[in-house]
Design a protein around this motif. Sequence first.
Motif, mmCIF file in Angstrom:
data_model
loop_
_atom_site.group_PDB
_atom_site.id
_atom_site.type_symbol
_atom_site.label_atom_id
_atom_site.label_comp_id
_atom_site.label_asym_id
_atom_site.label_seq_id
_atom_site.Cartn_x
_atom_site.Cartn_y
_atom_site.Cartn_z
ATOM 1 N N LEU A 221 32.127 35.681 36.238
ATOM 2 C CA LEU A 221 33.474 36.243 36.384
ATOM 3 C C LEU A 221 34.464 35.636 35.404
ATOM 4 O O LEU A 221 35.401 36.306 34.961
ATOM 5 C CB LEU A 221 33.966 36.029 37.821
ATOM 6 C CG LEU A 221 33.311 36.874 38.907
ATOM 7 C CD1 LEU A 221 33.854 36.485 40.276
ATOM 8 C CD2 LEU A 221 33.528 38.355 38.653
ATOM 9 N N SER A 222 34.275 34.367 35.073
ATOM 10 C CA SER A 222 35.214 33.719 34.152
ATOM 11 C C SER A 222 35.130 34.299 32.749
ATOM 12 O O SER A 222 36.080 34.169 31.960
ATOM 13 C CB SER A 222 34.943 32.210 34.110
ATOM 14 O OG SER A 222 33.609 31.962 33.689
ATOM 15 N N PRO A 228 41.443 41.621 36.956
ATOM 16 C CA PRO A 228 42.488 40.637 36.628
ATOM 17 C C PRO A 228 43.579 40.526 37.682
ATOM 18 O O PRO A 228 44.294 39.522 37.712
ATOM 19 C CB PRO A 228 43.058 41.166 35.301
ATOM 20 C CG PRO A 228 42.747 42.627 35.302
ATOM 21 C CD PRO A 228 41.446 42.763 36.027
ATOM 22 N N ASN A 229 43.717 41.542 38.546
ATOM 23 C CA ASN A 229 44.762 41.526 39.572
ATOM 24 C C ASN A 229 44.229 41.115 40.945
ATOM 25 O O ASN A 229 44.887 41.388 41.959
ATOM 26 C CB ASN A 229 45.427 42.899 39.671
ATOM 27 C CG ASN A 229 46.117 43.306 38.386
ATOM 28 O OD1 ASN A 229 46.694 42.470 37.699
ATOM 29 N ND2 ASN A 229 46.050 44.583 38.049
ATOM 30 N N LEU A 230 43.075 40.479 41.003
ATOM 31 C CA LEU A 230 42.488 40.074 42.281
ATOM 32 C C LEU A 230 43.413 39.097 43.010
ATOM 33 O O LEU A 230 43.883 38.125 42.421
ATOM 34 C CB LEU A 230 41.129 39.429 42.049
ATOM 35 C CG LEU A 230 40.212 39.313 43.274
ATOM 36 C CD1 LEU A 230 39.703 40.685 43.671
ATOM 37 C CD2 LEU A 230 39.033 38.388 42.977
ATOM 38 N N SER A 247 36.683 26.956 37.155
ATOM 39 C CA SER A 247 36.819 27.841 35.993
ATOM 40 C C SER A 247 36.935 29.299 36.397
ATOM 41 O O SER A 247 37.698 30.067 35.791
ATOM 42 C CB SER A 247 35.619 27.651 35.061
ATOM 43 O OG SER A 247 34.405 27.994 35.716
ATOM 44 N N VAL A 248 36.225 29.712 37.435
ATOM 45 C CA VAL A 248 36.325 31.094 37.901
ATOM 46 C C VAL A 248 37.671 31.340 38.573
ATOM 47 O O VAL A 248 38.326 32.364 38.324
ATOM 48 C CB VAL A 248 35.169 31.423 38.854
ATOM 49 C CG1 VAL A 248 35.374 32.793 39.494
ATOM 50 C CG2 VAL A 248 33.838 31.380 38.122
ATOM 51 N N LEU A 249 38.106 30.438 39.422
ATOM 52 C CA LEU A 249 39.392 30.621 40.095
ATOM 53 C C LEU A 249 40.548 30.639 39.110
ATOM 54 O O LEU A 249 41.536 31.364 39.303
ATOM 55 C CB LEU A 249 39.603 29.512 41.132
ATOM 56 C CG LEU A 249 38.616 29.473 42.304
ATOM 57 C CD1 LEU A 249 38.986 28.342 43.256
ATOM 58 C CD2 LEU A 249 38.594 30.803 43.047
ATOM 59 N N ALA A 250 40.457 29.881 38.053
ATOM 60 C CA ALA A 250 41.531 29.855 37.056
ATOM 61 C C ALA A 250 41.619 31.150 36.271
ATOM 62 O O ALA A 250 42.643 31.412 35.629
ATOM 63 C CB ALA A 250 41.329 28.682 36.109
ATOM 64 N N SER A 251 40.567 31.996 36.316
ATOM 65 C CA SER A 251 40.589 33.265 35.591
ATOM 66 C C SER A 251 41.295 34.372 36.354
ATOM 67 O O SER A 251 41.402 35.493 35.844
ATOM 68 C CB SER A 251 39.159 33.698 35.266
ATOM 69 O OG SER A 251 38.421 33.953 36.454
ATOM 70 N N PHE A 252 41.766 34.095 37.575
ATOM 71 C CA PHE A 252 42.490 35.080 38.374
ATOM 72 C C PHE A 252 43.946 34.637 38.500
ATOM 73 O O PHE A 252 44.294 33.881 39.412
ATOM 74 C CB PHE A 252 41.869 35.220 39.762
ATOM 75 C CG PHE A 252 40.453 35.721 39.741
ATOM 76 C CD1 PHE A 252 40.146 36.950 39.183
ATOM 77 C CD2 PHE A 252 39.430 34.961 40.275
ATOM 78 C CE1 PHE A 252 38.847 37.417 39.159
ATOM 79 C CE2 PHE A 252 38.125 35.419 40.259
ATOM 80 C CZ PHE A 252 37.827 36.651 39.698
ATOM 81 N N SER A 278 39.949 23.620 33.206
ATOM 82 C CA SER A 278 41.024 24.283 33.936
ATOM 83 C C SER A 278 41.332 23.536 35.217
ATOM 84 O O SER A 278 40.494 22.807 35.766
ATOM 85 C CB SER A 278 40.617 25.727 34.250
ATOM 86 O OG SER A 278 40.296 26.427 33.073
ATOM 87 N N CYS A 279 42.557 23.733 35.721
ATOM 88 C CA CYS A 279 42.983 23.106 36.970
ATOM 89 C C CYS A 279 42.845 24.093 38.120
ATOM 90 O O CYS A 279 42.884 25.310 37.925
ATOM 91 C CB CYS A 279 44.432 22.632 36.859
ATOM 92 S SG CYS A 279 44.680 21.343 35.626
#
Length: 538
Positions: A221-222, A228-230, A247-252, A278-279
């Motif tokens: 997903l990253s 992008p609007n999840l 890294s995946v959570l930071a992409s949303f 990413s944080c």
Amino acid sequence: MKLLHMRSKSRLKNSHEAQTYAYKSPSAFSPRNPSGRDYTSRLPLKLLTEILSSICPHACDDNYLSLEDSMRDGGCMLCDMRHLAQCALVSRRFLVATQTILYHNVRIDPVHYCELEERKRKWIDAPKQRVEQFSRTVRDNQSLAIQVEFLKMPYMTRETCIADMARTVSVLPNLKYVDLPDGIYSDDRSCLTLKQELEAKCADLRKMKYLRGAERSFALLSQSRPWPNLQVLELSRLEIDPNTLVSVLASFPALHELRLEELPMIDDTIFRRSHSTSCFPPIETFSLQSTPGLTAHGFEAYLSRPEVCEVLTNLSVINTGVIPSELHRILATAPYLKNLRVNQTIHRALTASTIPPLASRSLQKFQFEIESPSTSPHDLQPPSESYYEYLASSILAGNFPSLNSLYALSTSLPSLLLPPPLAPFANPKGPSSGLRQALMLYTKSIPEHDWYLTVISPPTSTNRRGSATATRPISFYNGSTQLGPQWGDKARDSVIVGNGFGGFLAVPNEDGLRPSSSGGHKHKHSRSKSKNSAGWMG
């Protein structure tokens, strides 16, 4: 020459039907308005749409809940949808307003919740037919397809109509939520086509879930970023490392609700700040369950970031590494927290003298459910009672000025929240309780019981101690007649049946009514189930 087949009065079943079957001239059906003007034509289209939406309220729901969890109390949703569809026949303006409502939130309800269900042919699979009809409608009419934002259907329908769902979502570019089969969350091969259509055609999707078996697709997903609007994401029983999760959570960027359940590899390292990676993003609603690697120290580091503590308003920690004795750390670093739920099983009593009291100026709803294993009958009190004494002392100290709802697994908490009575001629300098407003206290002894409501009022000038409603039900037993006048002064003709948890099952009498307790008020959440008819709109 046209032959008019008239129904003979002699063939009618009864005289009453013959009398009602009389010819009526068109003047008998003339409108009440003699001028024939349509006053609704003066209404703005937005106002007309708002008026028509009251016919079918569920069509205006914008929640991300499944069909089973978003049912409304009372009424028949299929009938409401059918009545709204009939309004489209009035005029073209009504047609435009009605279609806007009908195709915003589409529900494929399985059955009618009214008397129409009894007259339906039971062998017809109505939900499947509605899905096929709706799929054909949106594929033939693109102007209707772009209006669909929510699509909800029963569990069995979405599990058996996977191919129809794939064809349907492929023409819904503005879809925000759809009820999906369970196989799509675990990368089941039977749902591969449906998931590919969602990723390719539904870029505005707002909620998704990943279960065990979907580790590979979650890690991608990253890079792919299909939605992008999840906004809402649920992860359960995934074998993923902390770096992949962050890294995946930071992409949303729009993510505001996150649920983590049974993630054995996740620990406090996900909250560490690093310049190379990413944080962990700020979350508004954070729910954790069965994650022993996440502790109060990790949350304290996470909430030390200003962009995080200003956003977090709802937090739920169930059987995690956040022990109740360290809960004060989270409350001290979350100044905007409004709803908090803590559920933990403990084995030792709490020594409150060595721990700072709990305090939060913003907390409004607090679910403090501390349990302890069954103890020996020789023990004076279970270890969990020391935690409720700690909570009561914090509340009476005035540390929760905004608290209005409190849930607890303790029947002794109502008495703990009332301070001891004052001397008759005492003149205290300040109030004897820290309560500033009425507190709705919901208590029960074990999780399987229902919540009992106790309203605790703050002290006043006339009642310096405050007051509380009684939660103990009133007995209707009478020594001479066995039952009191509330039962009609009759001898007992029912039996007392245990429910397995220390209480008793309610056995109704012949009239179907039982006396109600004037002390305890039960707090129950009810839901109604909806029902069906021909056509996808009922």
